[in-house]
Write a protein that holds these residues in place. Structure first.
Motif, PDB file in Angstrom:
ATOM      1  N   ILE A 105     -45.835  19.691  10.896  1.00 53.52           N
ATOM      2  CA  ILE A 105     -45.023  18.948  12.110  1.00 53.52           C
ATOM      3  C   ILE A 105     -45.151  19.574  13.412  1.00 53.52           C
ATOM      4  O   ILE A 105     -44.848  20.770  13.481  1.00 53.52           O
ATOM      5  N   ILE A 106     -46.067  18.996  14.341  1.00 52.32           N
ATOM      6  CA  ILE A 106     -46.258  19.495  15.576  1.00 52.32           C
ATOM      7  C   ILE A 106     -45.362  18.586  16.559  1.00 52.32           C
ATOM      8  O   ILE A 106     -45.570  17.279  16.598  1.00 52.32           O
ATOM      9  N   PHE A 107     -44.424  19.451  17.163  1.00 48.95           N
ATOM     10  CA  PHE A 107     -43.737  18.569  18.392  1.00 48.95           C
ATOM     11  C   PHE A 107     -43.787  19.158  19.548  1.00 48.95           C
ATOM     12  O   PHE A 107     -43.672  20.404  19.705  1.00 48.95           O
ATOM     13  N   GLN A 108     -43.984  18.466  20.446  1.00 48.09           N
ATOM     14  CA  GLN A 108     -44.343  18.771  21.865  1.00 48.09           C
ATOM     15  C   GLN A 108     -45.401  19.894  21.947  1.00 48.09           C
ATOM     16  O   GLN A 108     -45.285  20.935  22.562  1.00 48.09           O
ATOM     17  N   GLY A 109     -46.484  19.933  21.072  1.00 46.95           N
ATOM     18  CA  GLY A 109     -47.556  20.815  20.882  1.00 46.95           C
ATOM     19  C   GLY A 109     -47.072  21.932  20.325  1.00 46.95           C
ATOM     20  O   GLY A 109     -47.972  23.005  20.261  1.00 46.95           O
ATOM     21  N   GLU A 110     -45.947  22.150  19.601  1.00 50.68           N
ATOM     22  CA  GLU A 110     -45.524  23.408  19.010  1.00 50.68           C
ATOM     23  C   GLU A 110     -45.397  23.107  17.437  1.00 50.68           C
ATOM     24  O   GLU A 110     -44.672  21.955  17.037  1.00 50.68           O
ATOM     25  N   LYS A 111     -45.965  23.760  16.787  1.00 44.25           N
ATOM     26  CA  LYS A 111     -45.910  23.611  15.103  1.00 44.25           C
ATOM     27  C   LYS A 111     -44.285  24.250  14.757  1.00 44.25           C
ATOM     28  O   LYS A 111     -43.872  25.505  15.060  1.00 44.25           O
ATOM     29  N   LEU A 112     -43.670  23.168  14.136  1.00 46.43           N
ATOM     30  CA  LEU A 112     -42.168  23.576  13.521  1.00 46.43           C
ATOM     31  C   LEU A 112     -42.375  23.963  11.983  1.00 46.43           C
ATOM     32  O   LEU A 112     -43.525  23.539  11.424  1.00 46.43           O
TER      33      LEU A 112
END
Ligand SMILES: Nc1ncnc2c1ncn2[C@@H]1O[C@H](COP(=O)(O)OP(=O)(O)OP(=O)(O)O)[C@@H](O)[C@H]1O
Ligand SMILES: [Mg+2]
Length: 254
Positions: A59-66
């Motif tokens: 899950i990549i949210f706003q370029g960051e991997k969660l």
């Protein structure tokens, strides 16, 4: 891209619930997830909000991997549930409930608290008198509008609405959908809009994913899905739509 989900897999025990799910949502976009009961829509939402872990995938949210294997809340993703009672504290009045995000989130500008709450109430067509009332004194539609405002006061980048209108009658549904639409155009909120009713997502969404048995079987714009469905399951969903002329008319005004 605001959110990218790649090859997400989720099991409950032996049961494979989400089967290699991939989809993405752009900034400002409304993505609809549709499918019959038990296909995995709420499970997708629960993984995205960190309420339940997935076993594999990204899950990549706003370029960051969660970290989707760990249970944790992601503040920038807020959820509105089918039953507004689940998000409103029955012991507190609406003013207390709506002021809570300002207490939790210390970064938030408290000077503007009163102003922001009043502005949201106005957008939701609710009078300020409601602030002194308790949840049990409100109608289902009013409670759901308060639940939506509450989610938005935490400044989420993505709002997940999971069957957020299905507990209401048809005119109640139409007025909540109008509110969602207004939020989208005026505040540019991005949504993951979950519903079993294709008519609702048709009027709300920029893109729709059709989910069946833990898989996304077809994706397209509302026009593509309605006019040129490719998958047999999508065609079956379209055939099964209940005909309600009045509801269609109300939706057309949104
Ligand atoms: N906590 C849980 N433990 C075990 N199985 C679960 C759990 N939660 C959901 N499931 C199962 O996962 C599957 C998908 O459920 P989910 O709630 O995601 O469906 P849904 O598409 O949201 O359905 P509905 O439209 O009825 O809300 C179902 O078979 C359900 O029984
Ligand atoms: Mg569900």
């Amino acid at each position: 891209m605001l959110l990218e989900i790649k090859n997400l897999n989720k099991y409950y025990g032996e049961k494979h619930i989400l089967k290699n799910i991939s989809f993405s949502i752009e900034e400002g976009e409304v993505y609809g997830l549709v499918g019959e009961s038990g296909c995995g829509k709420s499970t997708t939402a629960r993984v995205l909000t960190g309420l339940t872990p997935a076993q594999s995938g990204e899950i990549i949210f706003q370029g960051e991997k969660l970290n989707c294997k760990k249970i944790s809340g992601f503040r920038d993703i807020q959820m509105v549930f089918q039953d507004p009672n689940s998000s409103l504290n029955p012991m507190k009045n609406i003013r207390w409930i709506l002021e809570e995000p300002f207490k939790i989130n210390k970064m938030k500008d408290k000077k503007n608290m009163e102003y922001q709450i009043k502005e949201m109430l106005e957008m939701a067509n609710l009078s300020e008198d409601i602030l002194s009332k308790y949840p049990y004194e409100l109608s289902g539609g009013q409670k759901q509008r308060i639940a939506i405002i509450l989610a938005l006061l935490s400044d989420p980048k993505l709002l997940i609405a999971d069957e957020a209108v299905s507990s209401l009658d048809l005119s109640g549904q139409a007025s909540i959908l109008n509110f969602f639409k207004k939020l989208q155009t005026e505040l540019k909120v991005s949504y993951l809009f979950i519903s079993h009713d294709l008519r609702v997502v048709y009027h709300m969404c920029d893109r729709i994913g059709i989910m069946r048995n833990g898989e996304i079987v077809e994706e397209g714009t509302p026009e593509e899905i309605y006019k040129n469905p490719k998958h047999d399951y999508t065609k079956a969903l379209l055939r099964a739509l209940p005909g309600s002329y009045e509801f269609e008319k109300e939706l057309e005004n949104i």
